[in-house]
Motif scaffolding. Structure first.
Motif, PDB file in Angstrom:
ATOM      1  N   TRP A  15      82.826  65.697  21.189  1.00  0.00           N
ATOM      2  CA  TRP A  15      81.934  65.631  22.354  1.00  0.00           C
ATOM      3  C   TRP A  15      82.664  66.089  23.608  1.00  0.00           C
ATOM      4  O   TRP A  15      82.109  66.842  24.429  1.00  0.00           O
ATOM      5  CB  TRP A  15      81.424  64.205  22.529  1.00  0.00           C
ATOM      6  CG  TRP A  15      80.639  64.021  23.794  1.00  0.00           C
ATOM      7  CD1 TRP A  15      79.312  64.275  23.977  1.00  0.00           C
ATOM      8  CD2 TRP A  15      81.145  63.587  25.064  1.00  0.00           C
ATOM      9  NE1 TRP A  15      78.957  64.021  25.285  1.00  0.00           N
ATOM     10  CE2 TRP A  15      80.064  63.590  25.971  1.00  0.00           C
ATOM     11  CE3 TRP A  15      82.402  63.190  25.513  1.00  0.00           C
ATOM     12  CZ2 TRP A  15      80.216  63.218  27.301  1.00  0.00           C
ATOM     13  CZ3 TRP A  15      82.556  62.812  26.834  1.00  0.00           C
ATOM     14  CH2 TRP A  15      81.471  62.828  27.718  1.00  0.00           C
ATOM     15  N   LEU A  16      83.912  65.659  23.774  1.00  0.00           N
ATOM     16  CA  LEU A  16      84.698  66.068  24.939  1.00  0.00           C
ATOM     17  C   LEU A  16      84.805  67.586  25.024  1.00  0.00           C
ATOM     18  O   LEU A  16      84.769  68.169  26.118  1.00  0.00           O
ATOM     19  CB  LEU A  16      86.118  65.486  24.849  1.00  0.00           C
ATOM     20  CG  LEU A  16      86.446  64.174  25.532  1.00  0.00           C
ATOM     21  CD1 LEU A  16      87.915  63.850  25.323  1.00  0.00           C
ATOM     22  CD2 LEU A  16      86.109  64.198  27.018  1.00  0.00           C
ATOM     23  N   SER A  17      84.941  68.218  23.867  1.00  0.00           N
ATOM     24  CA  SER A  17      85.122  69.671  23.856  1.00  0.00           C
ATOM     25  C   SER A  17      83.809  70.424  23.959  1.00  0.00           C
ATOM     26  O   SER A  17      83.787  71.656  23.866  1.00  0.00           O
ATOM     27  CB  SER A  17      85.867  70.093  22.586  1.00  0.00           C
ATOM     28  OG  SER A  17      85.106  69.763  21.428  1.00  0.00           O
ATOM     29  N   GLY A  18      82.692  69.689  24.159  1.00  0.00           N
ATOM     30  CA  GLY A  18      81.402  70.326  24.362  1.00  0.00           C
ATOM     31  C   GLY A  18      80.659  70.671  23.084  1.00  0.00           C
ATOM     32  O   GLY A  18      79.615  71.331  23.129  1.00  0.00           O
ATOM     33  N   ARG A  19      81.132  70.211  21.944  1.00  0.00           N
ATOM     34  CA  ARG A  19      80.496  70.541  20.658  1.00  0.00           C
ATOM     35  C   ARG A  19      79.543  69.398  20.279  1.00  0.00           C
ATOM     36  O   ARG A  19      79.826  68.579  19.420  1.00  0.00           O
ATOM     37  CB  ARG A  19      81.569  70.768  19.602  1.00  0.00           C
ATOM     38  CG  ARG A  19      82.442  71.972  19.920  1.00  0.00           C
ATOM     39  CD  ARG A  19      83.776  71.957  19.201  1.00  0.00           C
ATOM     40  NE  ARG A  19      83.646  71.969  17.750  1.00  0.00           N
ATOM     41  CZ  ARG A  19      84.680  71.914  16.917  1.00  0.00           C
ATOM     42  NH1 ARG A  19      85.922  71.840  17.415  1.00  0.00           N
ATOM     43  NH2 ARG A  19      84.488  71.918  15.617  1.00  0.00           N
ATOM     44  N   HIS A  20      78.375  69.381  20.938  1.00  0.00           N
ATOM     45  CA  HIS A  20      77.433  68.267  20.823  1.00  0.00           C
ATOM     46  C   HIS A  20      76.972  68.049  19.387  1.00  0.00           C
ATOM     47  O   HIS A  20      77.016  66.928  18.862  1.00  0.00           O
ATOM     48  CB  HIS A  20      76.226  68.532  21.736  1.00  0.00           C
ATOM     49  CG  HIS A  20      75.165  67.486  21.657  1.00  0.00           C
ATOM     50  ND1 HIS A  20      74.163  67.509  20.701  1.00  0.00           N
ATOM     51  CD2 HIS A  20      74.941  66.369  22.403  1.00  0.00           C
ATOM     52  CE1 HIS A  20      73.380  66.471  20.857  1.00  0.00           C
ATOM     53  NE2 HIS A  20      73.823  65.774  21.888  1.00  0.00           N
ATOM     54  N   ASP A  21      76.505  69.101  18.724  1.00  0.00           N
ATOM     55  CA  ASP A  21      75.966  68.946  17.372  1.00  0.00           C
ATOM     56  C   ASP A  21      77.045  68.514  16.386  1.00  0.00           C
ATOM     57  O   ASP A  21      76.801  67.681  15.504  1.00  0.00           O
ATOM     58  CB  ASP A  21      75.320  70.261  16.913  1.00  0.00           C
ATOM     59  CG  ASP A  21      74.046  70.590  17.699  1.00  0.00           C
ATOM     60  OD1 ASP A  21      73.501  69.660  18.338  1.00  0.00           O
ATOM     61  OD2 ASP A  21      73.621  71.759  17.684  1.00  0.00           O
ATOM     62  N   ASP A  22      78.247  69.082  16.537  1.00  0.00           N
ATOM     63  CA  ASP A  22      79.350  68.674  15.657  1.00  0.00           C
ATOM     64  C   ASP A  22      79.701  67.208  15.887  1.00  0.00           C
ATOM     65  O   ASP A  22      80.023  66.477  14.935  1.00  0.00           O
ATOM     66  CB  ASP A  22      80.584  69.547  15.917  1.00  0.00           C
ATOM     67  CG  ASP A  22      80.396  70.980  15.421  1.00  0.00           C
ATOM     68  OD1 ASP A  22      79.507  71.192  14.565  1.00  0.00           O
ATOM     69  OD2 ASP A  22      81.120  71.864  15.892  1.00  0.00           O
ATOM     70  N   ALA A  23      79.647  66.791  17.144  1.00  0.00           N
ATOM     71  CA  ALA A  23      79.958  65.385  17.458  1.00  0.00           C
ATOM     72  C   ALA A  23      78.939  64.456  16.814  1.00  0.00           C
ATOM     73  O   ALA A  23      79.298  63.439  16.198  1.00  0.00           O
ATOM     74  CB  ALA A  23      79.983  65.174  18.970  1.00  0.00           C
ATOM     75  N   ILE A  24      77.649  64.803  16.925  1.00  0.00           N
ATOM     76  CA  ILE A  24      76.605  63.977  16.311  1.00  0.00           C
ATOM     77  C   ILE A  24      76.812  63.905  14.800  1.00  0.00           C
ATOM     78  O   ILE A  24      76.704  62.831  14.180  1.00  0.00           O
ATOM     79  CB  ILE A  24      75.202  64.546  16.632  1.00  0.00           C
ATOM     80  CG1 ILE A  24      74.881  64.367  18.120  1.00  0.00           C
ATOM     81  CG2 ILE A  24      74.145  63.883  15.759  1.00  0.00           C
ATOM     82  CD1 ILE A  24      74.656  62.938  18.539  1.00  0.00           C
ATOM     83  N   GLY A  25      77.112  65.028  14.173  1.00  0.00           N
ATOM     84  CA  GLY A  25      77.334  65.044  12.728  1.00  0.00           C
ATOM     85  C   GLY A  25      78.502  64.180  12.310  1.00  0.00           C
ATOM     86  O   GLY A  25      78.435  63.438  11.313  1.00  0.00           O
ATOM     87  N   GLU A  26      79.602  64.249  13.070  1.00  0.00           N
ATOM     88  CA  GLU A  26      80.790  63.447  12.738  1.00  0.00           C
ATOM     89  C   GLU A  26      80.521  61.957  12.928  1.00  0.00           C
ATOM     90  O   GLU A  26      80.926  61.128  12.116  1.00  0.00           O
ATOM     91  CB  GLU A  26      81.963  63.889  13.608  1.00  0.00           C
ATOM     92  CG  GLU A  26      83.310  63.317  13.196  1.00  0.00           C
ATOM     93  CD  GLU A  26      83.814  63.884  11.889  1.00  0.00           C
ATOM     94  OE1 GLU A  26      84.653  63.219  11.250  1.00  0.00           O
ATOM     95  OE2 GLU A  26      83.383  64.993  11.503  1.00  0.00           O
ATOM     96  N   LEU A  27      79.820  61.611  13.999  1.00  0.00           N
ATOM     97  CA  LEU A  27      79.521  60.207  14.268  1.00  0.00           C
ATOM     98  C   LEU A  27      78.515  59.658  13.256  1.00  0.00           C
ATOM     99  O   LEU A  27      78.589  58.482  12.869  1.00  0.00           O
ATOM    100  CB  LEU A  27      78.999  60.049  15.695  1.00  0.00           C
ATOM    101  CG  LEU A  27      80.031  60.348  16.785  1.00  0.00           C
ATOM    102  CD1 LEU A  27      79.378  60.377  18.160  1.00  0.00           C
ATOM    103  CD2 LEU A  27      81.168  59.337  16.757  1.00  0.00           C
TER     104      LEU A  27
END
Length: 675
Positions: free
Chosen positions: A519-531
């Motif tokens: 999320w910090l790096s601006g990768r919203h969709d990747d962050a949601i997937g990881e979480l």
């Protein structure tokens, strides 16, 4: 309390109740004749030991079965017998107020309460003389022989109390042995009594062998070893820790007679995976004993209790923060009617959870408690009661809450224990928890201190995934709060989370750390997937649900954010990151233009003791959006005391709001001077 931790318990007091052995009562050293009714004696024991008012309905359930014609009438009869026993016609000792019943014990001596008070205050504070006085209060098992026919619920409660006080006795004797010289007759007598009281405690067996060996009584050692081996074999228990301890004793050079032998040199705890000299991470060990099904033959509580136990064990194991004893072992011990404290000693674990389940009249009641094995201290207890319209859904909800609360309580105990240790004596696990303690203060200085402890934990044990996750979080915090170069700190957050994933890809904490770093790096969709993967791995990992709420509240699905925030609070209602859970819900309501709800939740977030300046900013803007300008300016004033130059740009640069949400916050800032 007469001993007062611990005065002379031999001085004359008005009434003494002896419960550590057969029940006995004395008035000014003269014995009183006990009531012939076992239920009256049971009522006395229950009220004295619980030490709090009890509802009449609860007492009727405890001591009378459903077939009783008039349980409340029988209860009144028992209370009258107690008043007659104590010469209490006015009801000043046996107190009834409305539907509640209690015993007023001020100025009395009750041996069991004396012991419990000492244990709760901290057994480590007691002198050898105090330990000796307390251990001498025992004349046998708690209220020995008081089981009552056709009162299964009372007998279940009594068994639990007897197990608890037996564990108290073993702990007192262990501490007494530690405090007595190895060459003293008193020390040998104490360790022999300790072995009798706790025959399946490897530390007791090894210490007896050690003290016999110091006296040159090798034949006695061999006889004791053989007898203990047969005893362990009869109970299908692992004797190897005792055998290993004996080898160390027999191989060691003779110790000086005055040396005090530390019993902590016994075999390592189950699941530690390291010897005592190791500085590697030592996960605490936990056993979840089978939950008891309280009597109700018509509704099959047994299957519910077993299913709940299974779910709790499975979900705690998925958290990967504890060494959880396998289901087969705890059910085997539970089938032998072994209490949680004794089971904890036999399994050599740090903590034991146990409980009971009752289904009756369309309701489901679950009671649970968490015990620290070393001290037999109850760390946490809770009662859950709800309608059972959909029993599977109810069990799932209660199980979630139990798992999260057990995990939270153990984390708190371990964290507080680590804070008290000198930094140079910490192992990786303790350094990690010391880091958590500082991290949750949420200031720049404390965050830096936390980073140093997490780095220590990683140095001591590079395979400790949680330490990598903690280190990633400190870098995340530095970036989010602008305490360091955001780009560089983001890189560090990603790198350290990645190392954690290499170490243990099944640990939800490192996926949580990676999701936040993405999320910090601006990768919203990747962050949601990881979480989402985090909560799929461990549905009870509260911080995973909170992180989903945090990300969704800014530029994702605000309804999903509210749902995730609520779930995280349900799982961990006293979490150190509670301000974030509440703040995320407030931001989601802003995006839905539900400003009154946003203000209410933001105010709760700002009230948390460790809420930082960005949380205060959420409260300021949310109140401004509702037109509550005076309250909003009060929050703005509090912000300026911490960050005099703070503006809405600092706020928006920390978060990643959608364009429409950012516009709402800018308009709010203009009205209170934070533009």
């Amino acid at each position: 309390m007469e001993l007062g931790l611990l005065g002379d318990h031999r001085e004359i007091v008005d009434i003494r109740i002896r419960m550590l052995g057969p029940l006995a009562i004395e008035r000014r050293d003269r014995p009183l004749e006990l009531p012939a009714s076992r239920k009256t004696c049971g009522l006395l024991a229950y009220l004295a030991l619980t030490g709090r008012p009890a509802q009449r309905g609860r007492l009727c359930e405890l001591l009378w079965d459903e077939a009783a014609n008039d349980p409340r009438g029988e209860l009144r009869w028992c209370l009258s017998k107690l008043r007659g026993l104590f010469g209490d016609p006015g009801g000043k000792i046996v107190v009834t107020a409305g539907d509640a019943v209690a015993l007023q014990l001020d100025g009395w001596f009750v041996d069991a309460i004396e012991v419990a008070s000492a244990m709760e205050s901290g057994v480590e504070r007691l002198s050898v003389e105090q330990l000796q006085a307390l251990s001498e209060l025992y004349r046998g098992e708690l209220v020995e022989g008081l089981a009552i026919e056709r009162c299964p619920e009372f007998n279940l409660w009594l068994t639990g109390q007897q197990s608890r006080y037996a564990a108290f006795r073993a702990t007192l004797l262990q501490r007494l042995v530690e405090g007595l010289p190895a060459d003293s007759t008193e020390g040998l007598a104490a360790v022999e009594k300790w072995v009798v009281v706790a025959p399946f405690d490897p530390k007791a067996q090894i210490e007896l062998l050690r003290r016999l060996a110091l006296r040159g009584r090798i034949d006695a050692c061999k006889r004791q070893l053989a007898a203990a081996a047969r005893l362990y074999e009869s109970e299908a228990l692992d004797f190897e820790p005792v055998r290993k301890g004996w080898r160390e004793v027999s191989d060691a050079p003779a110790a000086a007679p005055s040396t005090v032998i530390a019993v902590s040199s016994a075999a390592p705890a189950v699941g530690t995976g390291a010897d005592n000299g190791s500085r590697a991470a030592r996960r605490p060990s936990l056993a979840v004993m089978p939950f008891h099904a309280l009597p109700d033959r018509r509704e099959g509580s047994g299957e519910t209790a077993d299913g709940l136990t299974h779910d709790i064990i499975t979900r705690l194991a998925k958290l990967r923060n504890f060494f959880v004893i396998a289901e087969g072992s705890v059910f085997a011990l539970g089938g032998r009617r072994i209490g949680p404290e004794e089971a904890g000693r036999r399994l050599n674990v740090d903590y034991v959870a146990s409980g009971s389940v009752r289904r009756r009249l369309g309701r489901l009641s679950v009671s649970v408690e968490l015990i620290e094995t070393a001290t037999a201290r109850i760390l946490w207890t809770e009662d859950f009661d709800c309608k059972q319209d959909d029993v599977f859904s109810v069990i799932d909800d209660i199980g979630n809450r139990i798992v999260a609360l057990i995990a939270s309580e153990i984390e708190t105990v371990e964290r507080n224990r680590a804070v008290l240790r000198p930094p140079d004596s910490l192992d990786a696990w303790q350094a990690y928890h010391r880091g958590l303690w500082h991290m949750y203060r949420f200031t720049q200085r404390e965050n830096e201190t936390a980073r140093q402890f997490f780095e220590m934990a990683v140095r001591l044990d590079p395979t400790f995934s949680r330490a990598h996750a903690g280190l990633s979080f400190t870098h995340w915090q530095s970036a989010f709060q602008h305490w360091g170069d955001r780009e560089q700190q983001t890189i560090h957050a990603l790198e350290t989370a990645g190392r954690g994933l290499i170490v243990d890809e099944h640990d939800p904490a490192v996926h949580w750390a990676m999701g936040r770093a993405l999320w910090l790096s601006g990768r919203h969709d990747d962050a949601i997937g990881e979480l989402q993967h985090t909560v799929d791995l461990s549905p009870n990992f509260a911080l995973g649900h909170y992180a989903l709420a945090f990300v969704h509240s800014q530029s994702g699905d605000p309804l999903a954010a509210i749902k995730a925030a609520d779930h995280s609070r349900l799982l961990s209602p006293f979490d150190p990151l509670l301000f974030g859970m509440l703040g995320s819900k407030a931001m989601a309501h802003v995006r839905l233009e539900q400003f009154d709800e946003a203000a209410a939740w933001s105010a709760r977030a700002a009230m948390q003791p460790n809420a930082h300046v960005l949380i205060l900013a959420i409260a300021a803007f949310c109140h401004a959006l509702t037109g509550q300008i005076e309250q909003a300016r009060a929050y703005a004033s509090a912000i300026r005391k911490v960050r005099p130059l703070f503006t809405v740009d600092d706020y928006l640069n920390a978060f990643q709001f959608s364009a429409d949400a950012a516009l709402l916050f800018r308009k709010a800032a203009e009205t209170i001077g934070l533009a």
